[in-house]
Design a protein around this motif. Structure first.
Motif, short mmCIF file in Angstrom:
data_model
loop_
_atom_site.label_atom_id
_atom_site.label_comp_id
_atom_site.label_asym_id
_atom_site.label_seq_id
_atom_site.Cartn_x
_atom_site.Cartn_y
_atom_site.Cartn_z
N CYS A 85 0.75 -0.95 0.15
CA CYS A 85 0.45 0.07 0.08
C CYS A 85 1.06 0.84 0.03
CB CYS A 85 -1.38 0.00 1.18
SG CYS A 85 -2.19 1.82 0.91
N CYS A 90 0.08 4.84 5.03
CA CYS A 90 1.47 3.89 4.75
C CYS A 90 2.41 4.17 4.18
CB CYS A 90 1.09 2.61 4.08
SG CYS A 90 -0.04 1.75 4.65
N CYS A 126 -5.16 3.69 -1.03
CA CYS A 126 -4.77 2.73 0.63
C CYS A 126 -6.56 1.97 0.36
CB CYS A 126 -6.08 3.78 1.10
SG CYS A 126 -6.54 3.88 2.47
N ALA A 129 -7.32 0.27 5.46
CA ALA A 129 -6.72 -0.54 6.96
C ALA A 129 -5.77 0.44 7.33
CB ALA A 129 -6.42 -1.41 7.00
N CYS A 130 -5.93 2.06 6.99
CA CYS A 130 -4.65 2.83 7.92
C CYS A 130 -3.97 2.69 9.01
CB CYS A 130 -4.88 3.80 7.95
SG CYS A 130 -5.84 4.49 5.95
S1 FES Z 1 -2.71 3.80 3.67
FE1 FES Z 1 -2.21 2.40 3.58
S2 FES Z 1 -4.33 1.57 4.09
FE2 FES Z 1 -4.91 3.07 4.30
#
Ligand code: FES
Length: 160
Positions: A85, A90, A126, A129-130
């Motif tokens: 991600c 992330c 994304c 699951a940030c």
């Molecule tokens: S930025 Fe990676 S899960 Fe939202």
């Protein structure tokens, strides 16, 4: 060569059946491409040609759609698909470093498949699951709070 694609009669029958059904509805191209991706694992040129003549859509248009959407691929994907991600949360927590480590250790770039056909490397947006950032997935398995240290272990795990 990466992973191989199998175009069997049975799979072609499935594709033709999907096209027959989709032709009855407006906008048959997208559902047909989804079906082709699921049946063959990718949509190479010979399959694009079949869809083109059956649905009367130009190869150029089909190719454009296949290359635009990350869900579709022209080449077969590897046995294991690693997706990192690169969404903001992330990225801020170092997912680019994880991506670079996979790329370095597997000798492939994003969108490529290793020569032994075992791994395909992808970058995603994304996945919602940030709170568990940085995240990557291998096939259906999610790795939360990822780190560069995990990379070698994960590769080893899926090599076996
Ligand atoms: S930025 Fe990676 S899960 Fe939202």
């Amino acid at each position: 060569m990466g992973a191989k694609i199998e175009i069997t009669e049975e799979k072609l029958d499935m594709l033709y059946a999907a096209m027959e059904k989709n032709k009855l509805q407006p906008g048959p191209l997208m559902p047909t491409l989804h079906a082709a991706q699921n049946i063959f694992g990718c949509i190479p040129l010979p399959i694009q040609k079949i869809i083109s003549s059956e649905l009367d859509v130009s190869i150029a248009r089909i190719n454009g759609v296949v290359t635009f959407y990350g869900h579709f691929s022209i080449e077969p994907k590897g046995k294991n698909v690693i997706s990192i991600c690169l969404g903001t949360a992330c990225y801020v927590k170092g997912s680019q470093g994880i991506l670079d480590a996979f790329s370095h250790d597997l000798h492939i770039g994003v969108g490529e498949t290793s020569k032994d056909g075992l791994f395909t490397l992808e970058a995603t947006r994304c996945i919602g699951a940030c709170g568990l950032a940085p995240i990557f997935t291998v096939n259906d398995e999610i790795y939360a709070n990822g780190s560069v240290q995990l990379v070698k272990k994960v590769i080893q795990k899926y090599k076996n």
